[in-house]
Design a protein around this motif. Structure first.
Motif, PDB file in Angstrom:
ATOM      1  N   ARG A  16       0.820  -1.212   0.000  1.00 41.57           N
ATOM      2  CA  ARG A  16       0.000   0.000   0.000  1.00 41.57           C
ATOM      3  C   ARG A  16       0.858   1.268   0.000  1.00 41.57           C
ATOM      4  N   ARG A  17       1.878   1.286   0.868  1.00 37.98           N
ATOM      5  CA  ARG A  17       2.709   2.484   0.967  1.00 37.98           C
ATOM      6  C   ARG A  17       3.444   2.765  -0.342  1.00 37.98           C
ATOM      7  N   ALA A  18       4.050   1.711  -0.932  1.00 38.83           N
ATOM      8  CA  ALA A  18       4.795   1.893  -2.181  1.00 38.83           C
ATOM      9  C   ALA A  18       3.855   2.245  -3.334  1.00 38.83           C
ATOM     10  N   PHE A  19       2.652   1.650  -3.342  1.00 38.47           N
ATOM     11  CA  PHE A  19       1.702   1.952  -4.416  1.00 38.47           C
ATOM     12  C   PHE A  19       1.296   3.426  -4.383  1.00 38.47           C
ATOM     13  N   TYR A  20       1.016   3.935  -3.182  1.00 47.23           N
ATOM     14  CA  TYR A  20       0.625   5.344  -3.083  1.00 47.23           C
ATOM     15  C   TYR A  20       1.791   6.265  -3.463  1.00 47.23           C
TER      16      TYR A  20
ATOM     17  N   LEU B 141      -2.200  -6.276 -17.622  1.00 45.43           N
ATOM     18  CA  LEU B 141      -1.812  -4.871 -17.667  1.00 45.43           C
ATOM     19  C   LEU B 141      -0.425  -4.718 -18.271  1.00 45.43           C
ATOM     20  N   ARG B 142      -0.075  -3.503 -18.616  1.00 41.02           N
ATOM     21  CA  ARG B 142       1.191  -3.249 -19.291  1.00 41.02           C
ATOM     22  C   ARG B 142       2.330  -3.114 -18.289  1.00 41.02           C
ATOM     23  N   ASP B 143       3.566  -3.221 -18.794  1.00 37.10           N
ATOM     24  CA  ASP B 143       4.731  -3.184 -17.917  1.00 37.10           C
ATOM     25  C   ASP B 143       4.879  -1.849 -17.210  1.00 37.10           C
ATOM     26  N   ASP B 144       4.449  -0.746 -17.850  1.00 37.13           N
ATOM     27  CA  ASP B 144       4.614   0.560 -17.215  1.00 37.13           C
ATOM     28  C   ASP B 144       3.432   0.944 -16.348  1.00 37.13           C
ATOM     29  N   ASP B 145       2.435   0.063 -16.209  1.00 32.40           N
ATOM     30  CA  ASP B 145       1.333   0.310 -15.280  1.00 32.40           C
ATOM     31  C   ASP B 145       1.778  -0.005 -13.854  1.00 32.40           C
ATOM     32  N   ILE B 146       1.169   0.644 -12.896  1.00 29.67           N
ATOM     33  CA  ILE B 146       1.509   0.466 -11.484  1.00 29.67           C
ATOM     34  C   ILE B 146       0.445  -0.421 -10.841  1.00 29.67           C
ATOM     35  N   ILE B 147       0.868  -1.530 -10.247  1.00 28.46           N
ATOM     36  CA  ILE B 147      -0.073  -2.489  -9.670  1.00 28.46           C
ATOM     37  C   ILE B 147       0.293  -2.717  -8.206  1.00 28.46           C
ATOM     38  N   GLY B 148      -0.710  -2.732  -7.333  1.00 29.03           N
ATOM     39  CA  GLY B 148      -0.448  -2.950  -5.916  1.00 29.03           C
ATOM     40  C   GLY B 148      -1.573  -3.683  -5.226  1.00 29.03           C
ATOM     41  N   ARG B 149      -1.237  -4.265  -4.118  1.00 27.38           N
ATOM     42  CA  ARG B 149      -2.248  -4.839  -3.213  1.00 27.38           C
ATOM     43  C   ARG B 149      -2.390  -3.865  -2.065  1.00 27.38           C
ATOM     44  N   VAL B 150      -3.549  -3.232  -1.977  1.00 30.00           N
ATOM     45  CA  VAL B 150      -3.736  -2.140  -1.025  1.00 30.00           C
ATOM     46  C   VAL B 150      -4.579  -2.531   0.172  1.00 30.00           C
TER      47      VAL B 150
ATOM     48  N   GLY C 138      -6.670  -6.365   2.188  1.00 31.39           N
ATOM     49  CA  GLY C 138      -6.732  -7.817   2.270  1.00 31.39           C
ATOM     50  C   GLY C 138      -7.009  -8.475   0.938  1.00 31.39           C
ATOM     51  N   GLU C 139      -8.180  -8.149   0.342  1.00 33.01           N
ATOM     52  CA  GLU C 139      -8.531  -8.679  -0.966  1.00 33.01           C
ATOM     53  C   GLU C 139      -8.708  -7.568  -1.989  1.00 33.01           C
ATOM     54  N   GLU C 140      -8.122  -6.413  -1.702  1.00 32.86           N
ATOM     55  CA  GLU C 140      -8.247  -5.247  -2.571  1.00 32.86           C
ATOM     56  C   GLU C 140      -6.937  -4.995  -3.329  1.00 32.86           C
ATOM     57  N   PHE C 141      -7.082  -4.821  -4.621  1.00 35.50           N
ATOM     58  CA  PHE C 141      -5.954  -4.482  -5.482  1.00 35.50           C
ATOM     59  C   PHE C 141      -6.232  -3.134  -6.132  1.00 35.50           C
ATOM     60  N   ALA C 142      -5.176  -2.494  -6.602  1.00 33.74           N
ATOM     61  CA  ALA C 142      -5.336  -1.220  -7.300  1.00 33.74           C
ATOM     62  C   ALA C 142      -4.298  -1.133  -8.407  1.00 33.74           C
ATOM     63  N   ALA C 143      -4.614  -0.336  -9.412  1.00 35.79           N
ATOM     64  CA  ALA C 143      -3.690  -0.165 -10.533  1.00 35.79           C
ATOM     65  C   ALA C 143      -3.806   1.245 -11.068  1.00 35.79           C
ATOM     66  N   VAL C 144      -2.677   1.765 -11.522  1.00 36.98           N
ATOM     67  CA  VAL C 144      -2.646   3.057 -12.212  1.00 36.98           C
ATOM     68  C   VAL C 144      -2.260   2.772 -13.654  1.00 36.98           C
ATOM     69  N   LEU C 145      -3.187   3.073 -14.580  1.00 36.80           N
ATOM     70  CA  LEU C 145      -2.975   2.820 -16.000  1.00 36.80           C
ATOM     71  C   LEU C 145      -2.624   4.123 -16.705  1.00 36.80           C
ATOM     72  N   ARG C 146      -1.614   4.070 -17.541  1.00 38.05           N
ATOM     73  CA  ARG C 146      -1.231   5.262 -18.309  1.00 38.05           C
ATOM     74  C   ARG C 146      -1.873   5.272 -19.694  1.00 38.05           C
ATOM     75  N   ASN C 147      -2.782   4.334 -19.928  1.00 40.54           N
ATOM     76  CA  ASN C 147      -3.510   4.263 -21.192  1.00 40.54           C
ATOM     77  C   ASN C 147      -4.654   5.269 -21.157  1.00 40.54           C
ATOM     78  N   ASN C 148      -4.669   6.203 -22.113  1.00 37.43           N
ATOM     79  CA  ASN C 148      -5.697   7.249 -22.126  1.00 37.43           C
ATOM     80  C   ASN C 148      -6.920   6.883 -22.957  1.00 37.43           C
ATOM     81  N   ASN C 149      -6.919   5.732 -23.590  1.00 34.40           N
ATOM     82  CA  ASN C 149      -8.022   5.305 -24.438  1.00 34.40           C
ATOM     83  C   ASN C 149      -9.072   4.588 -23.597  1.00 34.40           C
TER      84      ASN C 149
END
Length: 396
Positions: A238-242, A296-305, A307-318
């Motif tokens: 969570r900390r690194a993802f944020y 997801l793509r290699d430059d996307d940011i993926i984290g477990r934030v 217990g069962e919650e995941f999050a991702a930051v996508l740089r795809n604008n489409n």
């Protein structure tokens, strides 16, 4: 370089420096949870000391061929132990991978056979074989270091350069001996030995600093992984993802580009843990993490934030591409989660997404918008993805 330097002084200096460095590496071995690479590097120094000391005794006493054989066996074994330490650092067998081990075993057997044949009747031939074998081992060490995919690269490049110089020096000795045997030029072994010893003193000192640096940077990278990665899924915690998300948010603001945040929550995950046990639940989390990394793509940011919650930051604008990705991810989670560890889990997930908008003052605002979209996906029946518009993102 002055080759008129006193040879016994060079020999004593070389022995003392190798003893000191070997002792230092031995101490590091005991202080660092007995890492085998440091033990092997210490033994490499001590083996060189033993070979040098025996060589001096051999010159003084004119010992029989067995002593010469032992001298060259020790001097040839020293670079072998150095290479074995590199393999231990890489968590490989002492002789390396299957292909390199066969080559190394074959070369070692030929070297031993050559020593047995030559030391009894021609000490020069034994020196030739030892120099050639050492050059070969240093070349293999350079190749092995090049195969290490690890950052920072600086300690690896330093070691490769040092081994290259030492290997070149050994090959120079081989050529000098070969030329002298053909009668093209007189053989000055004492002068060559002085040159080798002077360079050895410089190289072994620099190598002694570079080897621990390589091991310490590896340990530092492992600590970074422990601090930033979720132990179960190896995604950002969570900390690194944020932290990474905030950096992506600031960059998007500066560039005028867009990012999209996804919040992914596994449906009825508590029931999976309660019914099938936490081991199955952990395997479910690993499966979902691997699916996210695959979709997801290699430059996307993926984290477990959570217990069962995941999050991702996508740089795809489409938007259409993002909806296609989330659709595939949901489908693959269902397919992979029908049965896990032999039990019918019937897994599904809900996804909420929000793109960066003018009303988002911070990365946490985008996360909050995605979280509201996730709640909407749960409310609308789960196993689906919902996205908020820019105007909806501004609502509390």
């Amino acid at each position: 370089m002055d080759l008129n330097m006193h040879l016994p002084t060079l020999l004593v200096t070389s022995v003392m420096i190798n003893l000191l460095i070997g002792g230092m590496l031995w101490a590091i071995y005991h202080l660092r949870h007995r890492e085998r690479c440091f033990l092997l590097w210490a033994l490499a120094c001590l083996t060189f000391v033993a070979g040098t000391a025996l060589a001096v005794v051999n010159e003084i006493t004119e010992a029989p061929g067995l002593m010469q054989f032992t001298v060259h066996l020790a001097l040839g074994g020293s670079p072998l132990l150095l290479l074995a330490g590199i393999h231990a650092l890489m968590q490989l067998p002492m002789a390396g991978t299957r292909g390199s081990s066969r080559f190394l075993y074959g070369a070692s057997l030929l070297y031993l056979f050559g020593l047995v044949v030559s030391t009894g009747w021609d000490p020069v031939a034994a020196r030739f074989l030892t120099a050639l074998f050492s050059a070969l081992v240093f070349s293999l060490a350079i190749y092995r270091l090049a195969s290490i995919e690890r950052k920072p690269r600086l300690p690896l490049r330093i070691l490769q350069t040092l081994f290259g110089i030492h290997g070149t020096l050994m090959m120079a000795q081989v050529l000098v001996i070969a030329v002298s045997v053909t009668g093209s030029a007189p053989l000055d072994l004492h002068g060559l030995l002085k040159l080798i010893l002077v360079n050895h003193l410089l190289l072994v000192s620099a190598t002694a600093m570079a080897l621990p640096l390589l091991a310490f940077t590896r340990a530092e990278q492992a600590l970074v992984v422990l601090a930033e990665r979720d132990g179960l899924t190896q995604l950002f915690n969570r900390r690194a993802f944020y932290r990474e998300g905030n950096l992506a948010f600031e960059k998007a603001r500066e560039d005028g580009s867009l990012i999209t945040v996804l919040m992914i929550d596994l449906d009825h995950f508590k029931q999976i843990n309660d019914r099938w046990g936490h081991a199955t639940g952990d395997e479910v989390l690993r499966i979902v993490a691997n699916l996210m990394k695959a979709e997801l793509r290699d430059d996307d940011i993926i984290g477990r934030v959570g217990g069962e919650e995941f999050a991702a930051v996508l740089r795809n604008n489409n938007r259409e591409a993002i909806e296609a990705v989330t659709g595939r991810l949901l489908q693959r989670i269902v397919e992979a989660g029908r049965e896990v560890d032999g039990v019918p889990v019937h897994l599904s997930a809900s996804i909420g997404g929000a793109s960066l908008a003018l009303e988002h003052a911070a990365f946490s605002d985008v996360m909050a918008s995605a979280d509201r979209a996730l709640y909407q996906a749960k409310h609308n029946g789960r196993n689906r993805a919902e996205f908020v518009t820019a105007s909806a993102a501004a609502k509390p």
